[in-house]
Write a protein that holds these residues in place. Structure first.
Motif, PDB file in Angstrom:
ATOM      1  N   ASN B 275      -5.621  31.647  -2.464  1.00 54.82           N
ATOM      2  CA  ASN B 275      -4.828  30.761  -3.315  1.00 54.82           C
ATOM      3  C   ASN B 275      -5.236  29.332  -3.025  1.00 54.82           C
ATOM      4  OD1 ASN B 275      -2.248  32.246  -4.610  1.00 54.82           O
ATOM      5  ND2 ASN B 275      -2.886  33.261  -2.736  1.00 54.82           N
ATOM      6  N   GLN B 302      -6.257  31.796  -6.975  1.00 58.94           N
ATOM      7  CA  GLN B 302      -5.106  31.576  -7.845  1.00 58.94           C
ATOM      8  C   GLN B 302      -4.633  30.160  -7.534  1.00 58.94           C
ATOM      9  OE1 GLN B 302      -1.663  34.466  -8.739  1.00 58.94           O
ATOM     10  NE2 GLN B 302      -1.189  33.552  -6.779  1.00 58.94           N
ATOM     11  N   TRP B 332       2.398  35.856  -5.795  1.00 61.21           N
ATOM     12  CA  TRP B 332       2.455  34.480  -6.259  1.00 61.21           C
ATOM     13  C   TRP B 332       3.789  33.831  -6.000  1.00 61.21           C
ATOM     14  CZ3 TRP B 332       5.681  37.278  -8.937  1.00 61.21           C
ATOM     15  CH2 TRP B 332       5.232  38.441  -9.585  1.00 61.21           C
ATOM     16  N   PRO B 574       2.054  33.589 -12.418  1.00 67.01           N
ATOM     17  CA  PRO B 574       1.057  32.749 -13.082  1.00 67.01           C
ATOM     18  C   PRO B 574       0.762  33.106 -14.534  1.00 67.01           C
ATOM     19  CG  PRO B 574      -0.051  34.457 -11.852  1.00 67.01           C
ATOM     20  CD  PRO B 574       1.430  34.689 -11.655  1.00 67.01           C
ATOM     21  N   THR B 576      -2.199  34.005 -16.756  1.00 70.82           N
ATOM     22  CA  THR B 576      -3.497  34.603 -16.480  1.00 70.82           C
ATOM     23  C   THR B 576      -4.421  34.378 -17.662  1.00 70.82           C
ATOM     24  OG1 THR B 576      -2.545  36.299 -15.080  1.00 70.82           O
ATOM     25  CG2 THR B 576      -4.685  36.775 -15.996  1.00 70.82           C
ATOM     26  N   GLN B 607       1.279  27.576 -12.275  1.00 73.86           N
ATOM     27  CA  GLN B 607       0.440  28.521 -11.533  1.00 73.86           C
ATOM     28  C   GLN B 607      -0.543  29.175 -12.498  1.00 73.86           C
ATOM     29  OE1 GLN B 607       2.766  31.544  -9.520  1.00 73.86           O
ATOM     30  NE2 GLN B 607       1.545  31.336  -7.667  1.00 73.86           N
ATOM     31  N   GLN B 609      -4.108  31.803 -12.900  1.00 73.36           N
ATOM     32  CA  GLN B 609      -4.988  32.773 -12.283  1.00 73.36           C
ATOM     33  C   GLN B 609      -6.051  33.138 -13.306  1.00 73.36           C
ATOM     34  OE1 GLN B 609      -4.894  36.619 -12.475  1.00 73.36           O
ATOM     35  NE2 GLN B 609      -6.689  36.236 -11.222  1.00 73.36           N
ATOM     36  N   ARG B 634      -8.312  41.985 -11.192  1.00 75.45           N
ATOM     37  CA  ARG B 634      -7.030  41.469 -10.747  1.00 75.45           C
ATOM     38  C   ARG B 634      -5.932  42.243 -11.455  1.00 75.45           C
ATOM     39  NH1 ARG B 634      -5.366  37.705  -6.713  1.00 75.45           N
ATOM     40  NH2 ARG B 634      -3.426  36.783  -7.395  1.00 75.45           N
TER      41      ARG B 634
END
Lengths: 253, 661
Positions: B275, B302, B332, B574, B576, B607, B609, B634
């Motif tokens: 992260n 991330q 997360w 997050p 994505t 956040q 990713q 992921r």
């Protein structure tokens, strides 16, 4: 005025400097046998049929009252799998510019600019010039075959910040055979670009056995001279789109 | 990189040293009337004795699990009793904590022993005894380097970078062996860098040799991780946090942060999960550096945004000095190292369920969209109340060694005892509401009963309506305020429903944007939905757009998904974005993706990713798994080897949006 486009692509990373948004103009005077955007050839809206997903449910065959479905003989608003998509959208330069400016606003300082691709953007010169005027102040780039009348070419590139121009085949006969048009005009425009145009790059798609021959590449190298020259690997995945448009792909074999 | 050792681990040859134990500890302990903490202490002691010291050729960081299983310490009847008496979270053992590695490594276990309780002392003695076994094995193998290191650590403080890494490995290993899970790594670059810096100043390492050591250290996270299975293989919580600001607002990112990303890139293994904390002040080059790791296809790093997360945590009552130190739990969820005992994944609330209930109970009688939306809000409230209920008398099996490592009495809680609640399927709900608003209330082109019937029939008899809802209706992810604002209202409503609630430990409830595995579970609770989603189709993971939504591209998705008020909903989860591998074909593409990430952060996203996907490869891997053993994808908050996943998880990854060039 109204023009026809077939796509707007965000986050175009291979179409010029910075994170760009690329507009694809519909319609092209060339008929390159390897064309990887066959939906950009005809200026008219077309149906793309994703046959692999089709359930043969017949939903699109039922009569409908949508005006926009008429030219296609099928209802384009009925498919549960979205197998039928219309490629080609008529839009005014003002409306399109407003839409495009959105991505510039989102990206702020990270925004690179706009790229006009296709199809052949120079095939809709007035629309293109209007759109460019609407987008004045942004970094503007074109991806072109260079096939346009000299005055059109000059007036457009004079207002651009960057030009990506294809030189596919140096030999006139081969050019005619594989793209359907003479390259005399293209090579003349190339000289204009090199002598008085903005920063630019010359691109050659490497089509096995056609453009990637030593003879062709040597000849193009000479034409390129001091300009930046990029050779673009052949995209074999493009074939799928031909089938969707009900077209034959020359390179299928 | 030590490629022989790497191949050895990759080929799972070290599994040959493993064995299982079939001890009936539960029966024995039950008969003897041992307390839970005594059982934990005793099992740990027996396991430490049972463990064999294995030092692989060329291994710089040692400790390998040789006992494959942890025998149960409670009988089924005892568990039943616990579940009847307490609220038992997941497996009942401590998880998702970020213990104080820093202080422990800086003083040594003997110093920690002085202040530990009796069970803690016993755990420490057992760890030292086990590491002595390793020292003897090192002696036997003539590994003087390891003899020297293991004479010092874990008894005493680490004196250099390598001792610090070895010390960490021993602590982390012990946490797993004790029975804790989702054992996170914390701000590794912050607490480890002083050791590397000092060594480099003395000329003990160059960048290259430090990287090589770090690669071996990173490899150690992958030696036993297959034993640590969560919902799926790979879900093991070994999350590392890099970068971010310190207590004084200084940038922590350092050479070690950089080397960690490089080591991860070189090892191409799913652990540790990286992260990266960033902010408006993060220089663009750092995004480029991080994007090289994204390109490696591991689903790292991330990103989390200090500018959003820190103030949001403070708003929830976290002290500034703790908020600036935030890390991520297994996936997360934002947690506080050393003193935090938040249970950040205690429950989940389904937005589409709320919409579905209101659709069936209230739509027909609602005259306006606003009226209907108020009904949906009522349902969100009910769903939130439900998610927060029944969580009384929380109890974890006490872990003596974890207790030693935390700066609080972890048996009763920590400085922070908040509960996190995920919010699932926000895009499905927002899209459903947008369709209802537009077609039912604004255009009147779809009747209320007609819609309800079509949803109940899973659109079997209404292909045209399905097409309209699924492919023509406004969708979240297109920078369209019509639907984006609905997502904002939904998130605000959820946060407001949790505000003011007090949990059984005196903490609060935090609203989140994650889904964890509920994107599958909650999707199966309801049938089809008014966004044209068919029954059984999953929701998007975490804070993502719907799986089939046609979006303009990643730029618009970012615009849509950064409009919400994350300061009210900061449990974590997050957005994505999936990119096709071809976007990273050259350095230019890498830099541009980095700039897109910067845009997300600068616009106030919380956040993010990014995944690199290659559809062709995944499809081939389903057919020929043996050819793609190293293909990493992921899932919801962790990366996994594609071929080790159940098919439903594989299919979900395949169905996600990928942006090509």
């Amino acid at each position: 005025m109204i023009g026809t486009i077939f796509d707007i692509k965000e986050m175009a990373v291979h179409d010029g400097p910075g994170i760009r948004t690329t507009v694809f103009f519909k319609g092209c005077p060339l008929r390159c046998k390897w064309c990887h955007n066959p939906e950009g050839l005809s200026v008219k809206p077309q149906v793309m049929w994703k046959k692999a997903r089709c359930l043969n449910c017949g939903s699109c065959r039922k009569a409908c009252e949508h005006e926009e479905c008429r030219p296609f003989g099928r209802c384009i608003h009925a498919c549960p799998e979205n197998c039928l998509e219309i490629t080609g959208r008529e839009v005014s330069s003002r409306e399109l510019a407003a839409e495009l400016r959105q991505s510039a606003e989102i990206l702020g300082d990270e925004f690179g600019g706009f790229t006009f691709s296709g199809g052949e953007p120079l095939a809709q010169p007035e629309f293109l010039l209007e759109l460019m005027a609407e987008l004045q102040g942004f970094h503007l780039c074109i991806e072109t075959s260079g096939y346009a009348q000299a005055d059109v070419f000059r007036s457009v590139i004079g207002k651009l910040d960057f030009v990506i121009m294809d030189v596919k085949l140096a030999d006139t006969e081969l050019h005619r055979a594989y793209t359907g048009v003479d390259n005399g005009q293209i090579l003349e425009n190339l000289r204009v670009l090199q002598q008085s145009g903005p920063p630019h790059v010359i691109r050659t798609p490497l089509i096995p056995g056609i453009t990637d021959t030593g003879e062709n590449l040597n000849a193009i190298e000479e034409l390129v001279g001091e300009s930046v020259w990029e050779k673009i690997p052949f995209n074999a995945a493009a074939g799928a789109k031909y089938e969707m448009l009900g077209m034959e792909w020359f390179l299928k074999k | 990189m030590n490629s022989r050792l790497y191949q050895f681990i990759l080929n799972k040859q070290h599994h040959a040293y493993r064995h299982r134990v079939d001890w009936d500890l539960a029966g024995e302990y039950s008969a003897a009337g041992l307390s839970p903490v005594e059982r934990m202490a005793d099992r740990f002691e027996r396991l430490c004795k049972e463990e064999k010291a294995v030092i692989l050729e060329g291994e710089q960081i040692v400790f390998l699990r040789t006992v494959e299983n942890l025998p149960a310490i409670f009988t089924d009847a005892e568990w039943e009793h616990f579940r009847a008496t307490y609220y038992i979270h997941e497996l009942g053992f401590m998880s998702n904590l970020s213990p104080n590695y820093y202080d422990t490594i800086a003083v040594g276990l003997l110093a920690k022993r002085e202040t530990a309780d009796e069970d803690g002392k016993r755990a420490i003695d057992n760890i030292i005894a086990l590491s002595d076994k390793y020292r003897n094995e090192a002696k036997r193998q003539g590994r003087d380097d390891l003899v020297e290191i293991l004479t010092q650590v874990p008894r005493y403080k680490a004196r250099n970078f390598r001792e610090a890494l070895q010390f960490f490995r021993i602590i982390h290993y012990a946490l797993w062996l004790e029975g804790n899970y989702h054992n996170t790594i914390g701000r590794f670059d912050k607490y480890m860098y002083p050791y590397l810096k000092a060594d480099m100043e003395q000329g003990l390492y160059t960048r290259e040799t430090a990287l090589e050591l770090l690669e071996d250290f990173f490899l150690s996270f992958n030696k036993d991780s297959d034993i640590y299975v969560g919902v799926q293989q790979g879900d093991n919580g070994q999350s590392m946090m890099l970068g971010g600001v310190d207590e004084d607002g200084n940038d922590v990112f350092n050479l070690l942060s950089e080397l960690c990303m490089q080591a991860s890139c070189n090892n191409k293994m799913i652990d540790p999960k990286i992260n990266l904390r960033v902010s408006k002040n993060t220089p663009p080059e750092r995004y480029t550096l991080a994007t090289h790791l994204t390109r490696a296809g591991l689903g790292f790093p991330q990103y989390s945004n200090d500018d959003v997360v820190i103030p949001a945590l403070e708003k929830l009552g976290y002290e500034h000095k703790d908020a600036v130190n935030y890390v991520t739990a297994a996936c997360w969820e934002f947690i506080i190292p050393n003193v935090g005992a938040d249970v950040d994944n205690i429950a989940a609330m389904s937005y589409p369920k709320a919409v579905d209930t209101a659709l069936h109970n209230d739509l027909v009688r609602c005259g306006t969209y606003e009226e209907f939306f108020a009904c949906v809000c009522d349902e969100i409230k009910k769903e939130s109340d439900k998610a927060c209920s029944g969580l009384d008398n929380l109890w974890f099996v006490p872990s003596p060694f974890m207790n030693v490592l935390m700066d609080c009495d972890i048996y009763t809680g920590g400085k922070y005892n908040n509960f996190g609640v995920h919010g699932t399927g926000i895009a499905t709900a927002a899209d459903s509401l947008a369709a209802i608003k537009k077609y039912v209330f604004e255009e009147g082109s779809v009747g209320k009963e007609e819609l309800i019937r079509a949803v109940d029939e899973n659109f079997e008899n209404t292909p045209e309506l399905l097409h309209k809802l699924r492919f023509e209706a406004p969708k979240l992810g297109n920078n369209d305020d019509f639907v984006d604002s609905i997502a904002t209202e939904l998130l605000d409503t959820f946060a407001a429903c949790l505000a003011g609630k007090v949990n059984c430990r005196g903490g609060i409830f935090r609203a989140g944007t994650g889904s964890a595995m509920y994107y599958l579970w909650h999707a199966n609770e309801i049938g089809a939905s008014p966004d044209g989603r068919r029954a059984k189709e999953p929701f998007g993971t975490n804070y993502s757009v719907s799986l089939f939504a046609k979006v303009k591209g990643p730029v618009s998705v970012i615009a849509s998904m950064t409009k919400q008020h994350f300061e009210n909903a900061i449990n974590g989860g997050p957005l994505t974005l999936e990119f096709h591998q071809s976007i990273f074909a050259d350095e230019d593409g890498v830099e541009k993706v980095g700039r897109l990430v910067k845009t997300f952060i600068d616009r106030g996203g919380h956040q993010l990713q990014l995944n690199t996907v290659n559809l062709e490869r995944m499809l081939d891997a389903q057919k020929h798994p043996e050819d793609h053993r190293q293909l990493v994808v992921r899932i919801w908050g962790w990366s996994a080897y594609f071929v080790e996943l159940d098919k439903e998880y594989q299919d979900h990854v395949i169905a996600r949006q990928a942006y090509t060039v």
